[in-house]
Design a protein around this motif. Structure first.
Motif, PDB file in Angstrom:
ATOM      1  N   GLY A   1       8.278   0.060 -12.912  1.00 37.94           N
ATOM      2  CA  GLY A   1       7.062   0.727 -13.348  1.00 37.94           C
ATOM      3  C   GLY A   1       6.547   1.803 -12.424  1.00 37.94           C
ATOM      4  N   ASP A   2       5.304   2.217 -12.713  1.00 39.10           N
ATOM      5  CA  ASP A   2       4.686   3.346 -12.023  1.00 39.10           C
ATOM      6  C   ASP A   2       3.684   2.863 -10.974  1.00 39.10           C
ATOM      7  OD1 ASP A   2       2.472   2.532 -13.494  1.00 39.10           O
ATOM      8  OD2 ASP A   2       2.670   4.105 -15.011  1.00 39.10           O
ATOM      9  N   SER A   3       2.708   3.727 -10.633  1.00 41.91           N
ATOM     10  CA  SER A   3       1.776   3.424  -9.554  1.00 41.91           C
ATOM     11  C   SER A   3       0.871   2.236  -9.843  1.00 41.91           C
ATOM     12  CB  SER A   3       0.922   4.655  -9.242  1.00 41.91           C
ATOM     13  OG  SER A   3       0.320   5.166 -10.426  1.00 41.91           O
ATOM     14  N   TYR A   4       0.561   1.988 -11.109  1.00 34.17           N
ATOM     15  CA  TYR A   4      -0.273   0.836 -11.449  1.00 34.17           C
ATOM     16  C   TYR A   4       0.499  -0.453 -11.198  1.00 34.17           C
ATOM     17  CZ  TYR A   4      -3.874   3.794 -13.489  1.00 34.17           C
ATOM     18  OH  TYR A   4      -4.876   4.709 -13.655  1.00 34.17           O
ATOM     19  N   ALA A   5       1.804  -0.418 -11.433  1.00 32.16           N
ATOM     20  CA  ALA A   5       2.655  -1.568 -11.141  1.00 32.16           C
ATOM     21  C   ALA A   5       2.963  -1.656  -9.650  1.00 32.16           C
ATOM     22  CB  ALA A   5       3.954  -1.472 -11.932  1.00 32.16           C
ATOM     23  N   ALA A   6       3.022  -0.503  -8.983  1.00 34.24           N
ATOM     24  CA  ALA A   6       3.348  -0.475  -7.553  1.00 34.24           C
ATOM     25  C   ALA A   6       2.171  -0.905  -6.685  1.00 34.24           C
ATOM     26  CB  ALA A   6       3.803   0.921  -7.145  1.00 34.24           C
ATOM     27  N   GLY A   7       0.948  -0.805  -7.223  1.00 34.88           N
ATOM     28  CA  GLY A   7      -0.226  -1.099  -6.400  1.00 34.88           C
ATOM     29  C   GLY A   7      -0.492   0.017  -5.411  1.00 34.88           C
ATOM     30  N   ALA A   8      -0.433   1.250  -5.886  1.00 34.66           N
ATOM     31  CA  ALA A   8      -0.545   2.421  -5.011  1.00 34.66           C
ATOM     32  C   ALA A   8      -1.841   2.415  -4.206  1.00 34.66           C
ATOM     33  CB  ALA A   8      -0.454   3.699  -5.848  1.00 34.66           C
ATOM     34  N   GLY A   9      -1.689   2.496  -2.888  1.00 36.52           N
ATOM     35  CA  GLY A   9      -2.831   2.559  -1.987  1.00 36.52           C
ATOM     36  C   GLY A   9      -3.345   1.220  -1.515  1.00 36.52           C
ATOM     37  N   VAL A  10      -2.905   0.131  -2.156  1.00 34.55           N
ATOM     38  CA  VAL A  10      -3.354  -1.209  -1.762  1.00 34.55           C
ATOM     39  C   VAL A  10      -2.508  -1.680  -0.572  1.00 34.55           C
ATOM     40  CG1 VAL A  10      -3.607  -3.611  -2.492  1.00 34.55           C
ATOM     41  CG2 VAL A  10      -4.065  -1.749  -4.120  1.00 34.55           C
ATOM     42  N   PRO A  11      -3.135  -2.111   0.526  1.00 31.75           N
ATOM     43  CA  PRO A  11      -2.347  -2.598   1.668  1.00 31.75           C
ATOM     44  C   PRO A  11      -1.599  -3.882   1.298  1.00 31.75           C
ATOM     45  CG  PRO A  11      -4.666  -2.197   2.251  1.00 31.75           C
ATOM     46  CD  PRO A  11      -4.573  -2.156   0.772  1.00 31.75           C
ATOM     47  N   ASN A  12      -0.426  -4.072   1.873  1.00 38.03           N
ATOM     48  CA  ASN A  12       0.280  -3.219   2.812  1.00 38.03           C
ATOM     49  C   ASN A  12       1.263  -2.355   2.042  1.00 38.03           C
ATOM     50  OD1 ASN A  12      -0.814  -4.318   5.334  1.00 38.03           O
ATOM     51  ND2 ASN A  12       0.221  -6.193   4.725  1.00 38.03           N
ATOM     52  N   GLN A  13       1.374  -1.105   2.420  1.00 39.36           N
ATOM     53  CA  GLN A  13       2.198  -0.154   1.699  1.00 39.36           C
ATOM     54  C   GLN A  13       3.598  -0.049   2.298  1.00 39.36           C
ATOM     55  OE1 GLN A  13       1.023   2.463  -1.053  1.00 39.36           O
ATOM     56  NE2 GLN A  13       0.215   0.404  -1.342  1.00 39.36           N
ATOM     57  N   SER A  14       4.564   0.234   1.410  1.00 36.44           N
ATOM     58  CA  SER A  14       5.943   0.441   1.858  1.00 36.44           C
ATOM     59  C   SER A  14       6.609   1.411   0.888  1.00 36.44           C
ATOM     60  CB  SER A  14       6.705  -0.887   1.891  1.00 36.44           C
ATOM     61  OG  SER A  14       6.818  -1.438   0.590  1.00 36.44           O
ATOM     62  N   ALA A  15       7.886   1.662   1.081  1.00 36.80           N
ATOM     63  CA  ALA A  15       8.701   2.492   0.189  1.00 36.80           C
ATOM     64  C   ALA A  15       8.254   3.945   0.150  1.00 36.80           C
ATOM     65  CB  ALA A  15       8.725   1.907  -1.226  1.00 36.80           C
ATOM     66  N   GLY A  16       7.669   4.443   1.238  1.00 35.38           N
ATOM     67  CA  GLY A  16       7.355   5.862   1.358  1.00 35.38           C
ATOM     68  C   GLY A  16       6.473   6.389   0.249  1.00 35.38           C
ATOM     69  N   LEU A  17       6.925   7.450  -0.440  1.00 40.48           N
ATOM     70  CA  LEU A  17       6.127   8.097  -1.474  1.00 40.48           C
ATOM     71  C   LEU A  17       5.984   7.255  -2.728  1.00 40.48           C
ATOM     72  CD1 LEU A  17       7.428  11.785  -1.131  1.00 40.48           C
ATOM     73  CD2 LEU A  17       5.261  10.844  -0.329  1.00 40.48           C
ATOM     74  N   CYS A  18       6.705   6.156  -2.834  1.00 40.40           N
ATOM     75  CA  CYS A  18       6.539   5.265  -3.987  1.00 40.40           C
ATOM     76  C   CYS A  18       5.241   4.463  -3.898  1.00 40.40           C
ATOM     77  CB  CYS A  18       7.732   4.332  -4.116  1.00 40.40           C
ATOM     78  SG  CYS A  18       9.174   5.105  -4.884  1.00 40.40           S
ATOM     79  N   LEU A  19       4.650   4.394  -2.696  1.00 41.10           N
ATOM     80  CA  LEU A  19       3.352   3.736  -2.494  1.00 41.10           C
ATOM     81  C   LEU A  19       3.340   2.304  -3.020  1.00 41.10           C
ATOM     82  CD1 LEU A  19       0.973   6.686  -3.510  1.00 41.10           C
ATOM     83  CD2 LEU A  19       1.879   6.126  -1.248  1.00 41.10           C
ATOM     84  N   ARG A  20       4.367   1.567  -2.674  1.00 41.94           N
ATOM     85  CA  ARG A  20       4.531   0.197  -3.163  1.00 41.94           C
ATOM     86  C   ARG A  20       3.776  -0.774  -2.256  1.00 41.94           C
ATOM     87  NH1 ARG A  20      10.414  -0.361  -3.285  1.00 41.94           N
ATOM     88  NH2 ARG A  20      10.266   1.298  -4.854  1.00 41.94           N
ATOM     89  N   SER A  21       2.999  -1.670  -2.854  1.00 41.03           N
ATOM     90  CA  SER A  21       2.202  -2.631  -2.096  1.00 41.03           C
ATOM     91  C   SER A  21       2.813  -4.025  -2.157  1.00 41.03           C
ATOM     92  CB  SER A  21       0.780  -2.689  -2.661  1.00 41.03           C
ATOM     93  OG  SER A  21       0.041  -3.752  -2.087  1.00 41.03           O
ATOM     94  N   ASP A  22       2.638  -4.776  -1.056  1.00 35.58           N
ATOM     95  CA  ASP A  22       3.102  -6.165  -1.077  1.00 35.58           C
ATOM     96  C   ASP A  22       2.079  -7.084  -1.741  1.00 35.58           C
ATOM     97  OD1 ASP A  22       1.102  -6.342   0.818  1.00 35.58           O
ATOM     98  OD2 ASP A  22       2.398  -7.007   2.450  1.00 35.58           O
ATOM     99  N   ARG A  23       1.007  -6.476  -2.299  1.00 32.98           N
ATOM    100  CA  ARG A  23       0.027  -7.243  -3.077  1.00 32.98           C
ATOM    101  C   ARG A  23      -0.115  -6.678  -4.482  1.00 32.98           C
ATOM    102  NH1 ARG A  23      -5.500  -8.202  -0.064  1.00 32.98           N
ATOM    103  NH2 ARG A  23      -5.192  -6.094   0.766  1.00 32.98           N
ATOM    104  N   ASN A  24       0.934  -5.983  -4.959  1.00 35.20           N
ATOM    105  CA  ASN A  24       0.882  -5.540  -6.352  1.00 35.20           C
ATOM    106  C   ASN A  24       1.101  -6.739  -7.267  1.00 35.20           C
ATOM    107  OD1 ASN A  24       3.706  -5.990  -6.486  1.00 35.20           O
ATOM    108  ND2 ASN A  24       4.170  -3.849  -6.039  1.00 35.20           N
ATOM    109  N   TYR A  25       0.877  -6.542  -8.561  1.00 33.84           N
ATOM    110  CA  TYR A  25       0.922  -7.716  -9.433  1.00 33.84           C
ATOM    111  C   TYR A  25       2.305  -8.341  -9.499  1.00 33.84           C
ATOM    112  CZ  TYR A  25       2.519  -4.680 -13.398  1.00 33.84           C
ATOM    113  OH  TYR A  25       3.201  -3.814 -14.219  1.00 33.84           O
TER     114      TYR A  25
END
Length: 311
Positions: free
Chosen positions: A47-71
């Motif tokens: 998925g996209d940024s809503y699935a990635a949890g963009a901006g929510v800590p902790n972030q990884s995957a560079g410009l993908c803005l993937r969070s370890d607390r995404n859904y």
């Protein structure tokens, strides 16, 4: 009533039997719930940024803005998934499922469907919103257009005026509503999304596929957004309607292609970017998140919606 209750003398063994029976019922219920949602062998999140949890800590995957607390991460933990693969990426469009994703000529993500293998038995997909925008930032260019228009015409409908085209009908002496660019883009996304779902099914024939909708980013009424978000209040109902059309398309496309639609708009209603209790941040986030995206609480609410759909 209290005196009468004290005068009632139930045998002690009856109380113990009642407690034992209640415990057995609760244990059976818990066992049934676990049986209804077994631990996935391999869960893949797309998925996209809503699935990635963009901006929510902790972030990884560079410009993908993937969070370890995404859904996806929260669902994987709740279900105790044996293996979890997260390839979600900010700004992803439906084409990003089958093509590498680039940002200013920089390759930021491989085709997301490369992560789907035959052993996958649970797949979540949250995508389609960025297809409303024409640039690489996807839905971001629509938001930018609406904000820029509000600067020039804060009391009008500058955003709607850009995308919704009407004309004056001299025969009836009235204004007629014509086509809407965003509605047209939603319609054009549907067959591409259907094809993607069919490709996922071909790669993982035994997987349960969940198509996750978008949360309530804005309210239905613009009054609550006055002085809170830099969008013309009269444009809010229009944007709310566009999001509703997008979710309706996702729901119908899921149903037509053997996937389960997950409604995240209903459980997040009242917690939009204009509310006092935000689960979706606005232009100036009060909690870590990309503007107009879920914060950590919003991602948790989306995870709960996915878990509910699985049960």
């Amino acid at each position: 009533m209290l005196r009468r209750a004290r005068n009632l003398r139930a045998p002690r063994n009856s109380a113990l039997l009642g407690a034992a029976a209640l415990g057995a019922v609760l244990a059976l219920t818990a066992t049934s719930a676990q049986a209804a949602t077994p631990a996935p062998r391999h869960y893949v999140a797309l998925g996209d940024s809503y699935a990635a949890g963009a901006g929510v800590p902790n972030q990884s995957a560079g410009l993908c803005l993937r969070s370890d607390r995404n859904y996806g991460h929260l669902v994987a933990a709740a279900l105790n998934a044996a293996a979890y693969t997260d390839v979600t990426c900010a700004a992803a469009k439906v084409k990003s499922l089958t093509q590498a994703q680039y940002d200013a000529f920089i390759r930021v993500n491989d085709p997301q469907l490369d992560a789907v293998t035959g052993d996958a038995d649970l797949i979540t997909l949250g995508i389609g919103g960025n297809d409303l925008g024409l640039s690489d930032i996807g839905i971001g260019d629509v938001i930018a257009t609406c904000i820029a228009g509000a600067v020039v015409n804060p009391l009008g409908t500058p955003c709607k005026d850009v995308y919704h085209h009407g004309y004056w009908d001299w025969s009836s002496w009235s204004w007629q509503y014509g086509n809407d660019d965003l509605a047209d883009r939603i319609d054009a996304t549907a067959p591409r999304l259907a094809d993607a779902l069919q490709r996922i099914r071909a790669k993982a024939p035994k997987a349960r596929i969940l198509l996750v909708g978008y949360p309530s980013v804005l309210p239905s009424d613009g009054a609550s957004c006055v002085f809170r978000q830099p969008i013309a209040p009269r444009d809010i109902p229009y944007l709310y309607g566009v999001l509703g059309e997008l979710n309706a398309m996702l729901k119908s496309t899921a149903a037509a292609n053997g996937a389960t639609y997950v409604d995240t708009a209903t459980p997040t209603a009242g917690h939009d970017a204009c509310s006092d209790d935000r689960w979706i941040e606005g232009a100036l986030p009060g909690s870590p998140a990309v503007p107009f995206h879920p914060n950590a609480t919003g991602e948790r609410a989306m995870a709960d919606a996915v878990l509910k759909a699985l049960k």
